[in-house]
Design a protein around this motif. Structure first.
Motif, PDB file in Angstrom:
ATOM      1  N   LEU A 122       0.828  -1.198   0.000  1.00  0.00           N
ATOM      2  CA  LEU A 122       0.000   0.000   0.000  1.00  0.00           C
ATOM      3  C   LEU A 122       0.865   1.252   0.000  1.00  0.00           C
ATOM      4  N   TYR A 123       1.930   1.242   0.796  1.00  0.00           N
ATOM      5  CA  TYR A 123       2.820   2.398   0.809  1.00  0.00           C
ATOM      6  C   TYR A 123       3.471   2.596  -0.563  1.00  0.00           C
ATOM      7  N   GLU A 124       3.999   1.524  -1.116  1.00  0.00           N
ATOM      8  CA  GLU A 124       4.711   1.629  -2.391  1.00  0.00           C
ATOM      9  C   GLU A 124       3.791   2.065  -3.530  1.00  0.00           C
ATOM     10  N   GLU A 125       2.573   1.537  -3.547  1.00  0.00           N
ATOM     11  CA  GLU A 125       1.671   1.784  -4.672  1.00  0.00           C
ATOM     12  C   GLU A 125       0.874   3.085  -4.541  1.00  0.00           C
ATOM     13  N   VAL A 126       0.619   3.526  -3.309  1.00  0.00           N
ATOM     14  CA  VAL A 126      -0.316   4.647  -3.107  1.00  0.00           C
ATOM     15  C   VAL A 126       0.325   5.856  -2.435  1.00  0.00           C
ATOM     16  N   PHE A 127       1.096   5.623  -1.366  1.00  0.00           N
ATOM     17  CA  PHE A 127       1.542   6.735  -0.535  1.00  0.00           C
ATOM     18  C   PHE A 127       2.969   7.211  -0.782  1.00  0.00           C
ATOM     19  N   SER A 128       3.767   6.435  -1.472  1.00  0.00           N
ATOM     20  CA  SER A 128       5.202   6.748  -1.540  1.00  0.00           C
ATOM     21  C   SER A 128       5.491   8.088  -2.201  1.00  0.00           C
ATOM     22  N   LYS A 129       4.857   8.390  -3.327  1.00  0.00           N
ATOM     23  CA  LYS A 129       5.182   9.630  -4.048  1.00  0.00           C
ATOM     24  C   LYS A 129       4.866  10.886  -3.232  1.00  0.00           C
ATOM     25  N   PRO A 130       3.631  11.038  -2.711  1.00  0.00           N
ATOM     26  CA  PRO A 130       3.374  12.256  -1.933  1.00  0.00           C
ATOM     27  C   PRO A 130       4.194  12.324  -0.654  1.00  0.00           C
ATOM     28  N   PHE A 131       4.392  11.181   0.007  1.00  0.00           N
ATOM     29  CA  PHE A 131       5.123  11.229   1.268  1.00  0.00           C
ATOM     30  C   PHE A 131       6.592  11.543   1.041  1.00  0.00           C
ATOM     31  N   GLU A 132       7.211  10.968   0.024  1.00  0.00           N
ATOM     32  CA  GLU A 132       8.622  11.251  -0.235  1.00  0.00           C
ATOM     33  C   GLU A 132       8.820  12.694  -0.685  1.00  0.00           C
ATOM     34  N   ALA A 133       7.829  13.242  -1.402  1.00  0.00           N
ATOM     35  CA  ALA A 133       7.897  14.664  -1.761  1.00  0.00           C
ATOM     36  C   ALA A 133       7.770  15.535  -0.509  1.00  0.00           C
ATOM     37  N   LEU A 134       6.952  15.102   0.439  1.00  0.00           N
ATOM     38  CA  LEU A 134       6.810  15.827   1.707  1.00  0.00           C
ATOM     39  C   LEU A 134       8.114  15.783   2.499  1.00  0.00           C
ATOM     40  N   VAL A 135       8.763  14.629   2.541  1.00  0.00           N
ATOM     41  CA  VAL A 135      10.038  14.499   3.240  1.00  0.00           C
ATOM     42  C   VAL A 135      11.068  15.467   2.652  1.00  0.00           C
ATOM     43  N   GLU A 136      11.130  15.552   1.340  1.00  0.00           N
ATOM     44  CA  GLU A 136      12.098  16.452   0.695  1.00  0.00           C
ATOM     45  C   GLU A 136      11.782  17.915   0.997  1.00  0.00           C
ATOM     46  N   THR A 137      10.502  18.236   1.087  1.00  0.00           N
ATOM     47  CA  THR A 137      10.107  19.621   1.373  1.00  0.00           C
ATOM     48  C   THR A 137      10.501  20.027   2.789  1.00  0.00           C
ATOM     49  N   VAL A 138      10.203  19.186   3.771  1.00  0.00           N
ATOM     50  CA  VAL A 138      10.565  19.545   5.146  1.00  0.00           C
ATOM     51  C   VAL A 138      12.075  19.504   5.346  1.00  0.00           C
ATOM     52  N   LYS A 139      12.770  18.703   4.544  1.00  0.00           N
ATOM     53  CA  LYS A 139      14.235  18.674   4.620  1.00  0.00           C
ATOM     54  C   LYS A 139      14.808  20.020   4.187  1.00  0.00           C
ATOM     55  N   GLU A 140      14.174  20.640   3.187  1.00  0.00           N
ATOM     56  CA  GLU A 140      14.600  21.984   2.769  1.00  0.00           C
ATOM     57  C   GLU A 140      14.400  22.993   3.889  1.00  0.00           C
ATOM     58  N   MET A 141      13.316  22.828   4.617  1.00  0.00           N
ATOM     59  CA  MET A 141      12.951  23.796   5.635  1.00  0.00           C
ATOM     60  C   MET A 141      13.721  23.599   6.934  1.00  0.00           C
ATOM     61  N   GLU A 142      13.986  22.349   7.270  1.00  0.00           N
ATOM     62  CA  GLU A 142      14.644  22.035   8.533  1.00  0.00           C
ATOM     63  C   GLU A 142      15.777  21.038   8.304  1.00  0.00           C
ATOM     64  N   PRO A 143      16.880  21.478   7.692  1.00  0.00           N
ATOM     65  CA  PRO A 143      17.963  20.543   7.368  1.00  0.00           C
ATOM     66  C   PRO A 143      18.626  19.914   8.586  1.00  0.00           C
ATOM     67  N   ASN A 144      18.452  20.532   9.760  1.00  0.00           N
ATOM     68  CA  ASN A 144      19.084  19.996  10.963  1.00  0.00           C
ATOM     69  C   ASN A 144      18.179  19.062  11.760  1.00  0.00           C
ATOM     70  N   GLN A 145      16.958  18.843  11.264  1.00  0.00           N
ATOM     71  CA  GLN A 145      16.019  17.954  11.937  1.00  0.00           C
ATOM     72  C   GLN A 145      15.876  16.648  11.158  1.00  0.00           C
ATOM     73  N   ASP A 146      15.326  15.635  11.796  1.00  0.00           N
ATOM     74  CA  ASP A 146      15.071  14.360  11.138  1.00  0.00           C
ATOM     75  C   ASP A 146      13.895  14.544  10.166  1.00  0.00           C
ATOM     76  N   PRO A 147      14.126  14.489   8.848  1.00  0.00           N
ATOM     77  CA  PRO A 147      13.056  14.789   7.895  1.00  0.00           C
ATOM     78  C   PRO A 147      11.909  13.783   7.932  1.00  0.00           C
ATOM     79  N   LEU A 148      12.220  12.521   8.228  1.00  0.00           N
ATOM     80  CA  LEU A 148      11.155  11.519   8.302  1.00  0.00           C
ATOM     81  C   LEU A 148      10.207  11.836   9.445  1.00  0.00           C
TER      82      LEU A 148
END
Length: 211
Positions: A122-148
């Motif tokens: 379910l994660y691979e087929e449905v949730f992976s794209k939006p969630f991984e894009a979200l991880v990259e976005t918060v990584k930009e905002m908070e590079p010193n925090q755990d993005p996951l």
């Protein structure tokens, strides 16, 4: 031979009925025979569209979330400041879930499952794209925090408000406008802005006004 438009209509009817039944009874509480009866087709016809219940379930989740996750993923990839992208993501997901109470219940049930194989699919087929894009976005905002963990916190913030819908009205301070998706979207956006802008200000010496 069944016409393409008729096949697509039958497939859509199966998926629509399945969202409702899976939300109400859970994956293990729904049989293919029950689904066939709900749609008004023979059980054999169900297998014409979906070879087994797991494939049907994955298709149901993709069907229920498709528009919201596609739009939200696109927003996270826009050429805008990350805080603005995050705000738009939250608004899209809140609007999508608020408009689909069966989907909220379906997601609640899925979080309680102990079927790791199905959850991984379910994660691979449905949730992976939006969630991984979200991880990259918060990584930009908070590079010193755990993005996951940051991304999980954002998703949890959205989900918790919606899951509390049945009891919100009994809480002190409740107002009718608390049921409006617009109210929730604005609240979450302001809260995230306050959190992330404070961190940004500490790095740059000023507060960014993005909306």
């Amino acid at each position: 031979m069944m016409r393409v438009s008729q096949k697509n209509e039958t497939r859509g009817n199966i998926l629509t009925a399945s969202v409702r039944l899976f939300a109400r009874y859970g994956y293990d509480g729904v049989s293919m025979r029950q689904l066939a009866a709900e749609v008004g087709v023979q059980p054999a016809a169900l297998y014409y569209y979906f070879p087994d219940k797991q494939k049907l379930y994955l298709a149901v989740m993709e069907f229920a979330l498709r528009d919201g996750t596609t739009e939200a993923t696109a927003m996270l990839h826009e050429a805008k400041p990350p805080l603005v992208r995050l705000k738009n993501f939250c608004i899209t997901m809140i609007n999508t879930l608020s408009a689909n109470p069966d989907l909220v219940q379906l997601l609640q049930r899925e979080r309680l499952t102990d079927d790791q194989n199905r959850t991984e699919l379910l994660y691979e087929e449905v949730f992976s794209k939006p969630f991984e894009a979200l991880v990259e976005t918060v990584k930009e905002m908070e590079p010193n925090q755990d993005p996951l963990l940051m991304a999980i916190s954002v998703v949890g913030l959205i989900n918790f408000y919606l899951e509390l819908k049945p009891v919100r009205r009994f809480m002190p301070g409740w107002r009718p406008e608390h049921e409006w998706p617009e109210t929730l979207s604005l609240h979450v956006a302001r809260l995230l802005k306050k959190i992330f802008s404070k961190q940004e200000a500490s790095r740059r010496g000023g507060v960014m006004e993005l909306w």
